[in-house]
Design a protein around this motif. Sequence first.
Motif, short mmCIF file in Angstrom:
data_model
loop_
_atom_site.label_atom_id
_atom_site.label_comp_id
_atom_site.label_asym_id
_atom_site.label_seq_id
_atom_site.Cartn_x
_atom_site.Cartn_y
_atom_site.Cartn_z
N ARG A 1 0.84 -1.21 0.00
CA ARG A 1 0.00 0.00 0.00
C ARG A 1 0.87 1.26 0.00
NH1 ARG A 1 -2.98 -3.14 3.63
NH2 ARG A 1 -2.06 -2.02 5.40
N GLU A 2 1.95 1.23 0.76
CA GLU A 2 2.85 2.38 0.80
C GLU A 2 3.50 2.62 -0.56
OE1 GLU A 2 3.57 4.67 3.32
OE2 GLU A 2 1.74 3.75 4.11
N VAL B 1 2.27 1.82 -3.48
CA VAL B 1 1.24 2.37 -4.37
C VAL B 1 1.02 3.84 -4.06
CG1 VAL B 1 -1.24 2.28 -4.88
CG2 VAL B 1 0.10 0.18 -4.81
N ALA B 2 0.98 4.19 -2.77
CA ALA B 2 0.80 5.59 -2.40
C ALA B 2 1.97 6.43 -2.90
CB ALA B 2 0.65 5.73 -0.89
N ARG C 1 3.86 5.77 -5.50
CA ARG C 1 3.74 5.87 -6.95
C ARG C 1 2.74 6.95 -7.34
NH1 ARG C 1 3.78 -0.36 -9.06
NH2 ARG C 1 6.03 -0.66 -8.88
N LEU C 2 1.62 6.96 -6.63
CA LEU C 2 0.61 7.98 -6.91
C LEU C 2 1.16 9.37 -6.60
CD1 LEU C 2 -2.61 6.26 -5.53
CD2 LEU C 2 -2.00 6.66 -7.93
N ALA C 3 1.89 9.49 -5.51
CA ALA C 3 2.46 10.78 -5.15
C ALA C 3 3.52 11.21 -6.16
CB ALA C 3 3.06 10.72 -3.75
N ARG D 1 3.65 10.35 -9.28
CA ARG D 1 2.98 10.67 -10.53
C ARG D 1 2.49 12.12 -10.49
NH1 ARG D 1 -1.78 6.97 -11.80
NH2 ARG D 1 -0.20 5.42 -11.36
N ASP D 2 2.08 12.58 -9.31
CA ASP D 2 1.62 13.96 -9.17
C ASP D 2 2.78 14.95 -9.11
OD1 ASP D 2 -0.97 13.13 -9.21
OD2 ASP D 2 -1.21 13.11 -7.03
#
Length: 174
Positions: free
Chosen positions: A132-133, A135-136, A138-140, A142-143
């Motif tokens: 989960r960390e 993925v978080a 990666r999302l961060a 990407r932003d």
Amino acid sequence: MARADADDRRFDTPKGLRRSPSPLRLSGDRDRFGRFTEWVARAMGTPGFLVGLTVFALGWMAWNTFAPEPWRFDSIAIGFTALTLVLSLQASYAAPLILLAQNRQDDRDRVQIEQDRQRAERNLADTEYLAREVVALRLAVRDLASKEFIRQELRQVLDELDRRDEEESTHAAS
């Protein structure tokens, strides 16, 4: 058994002062007997024990066959009855001792299996948390702006400024 369990849960008497429900119950270290049974089981499973038992039985039979008649204590005529009784006695004690040792090993295995299961659950929970960390992150990420994105934005701003300067210079000239 239920009585012993009830006594173990009593809080009105200090543990050291509690009396065992049965006078036949051993008051010494219970684990000492368990270690003894494991020692017996390990010793009986060795080639040395088998060779020793064979030498003992052959010595017994040789003595009671070839020794002078008054020195013999077990007759070949009746099939070495005393030897049979001694070996039967040894086997009658060996079997339960070996079973007790196996029960102790089973208990240790059960505890180890439970610890392994708990460790596996913790590892799974840790792995899921880390996933989960990731993925978080990666999302961060990407932003987040990349170098290329920042360069492109700066080029656009510079182009806009250049156009504005050109427009201002054309308006000022007119």
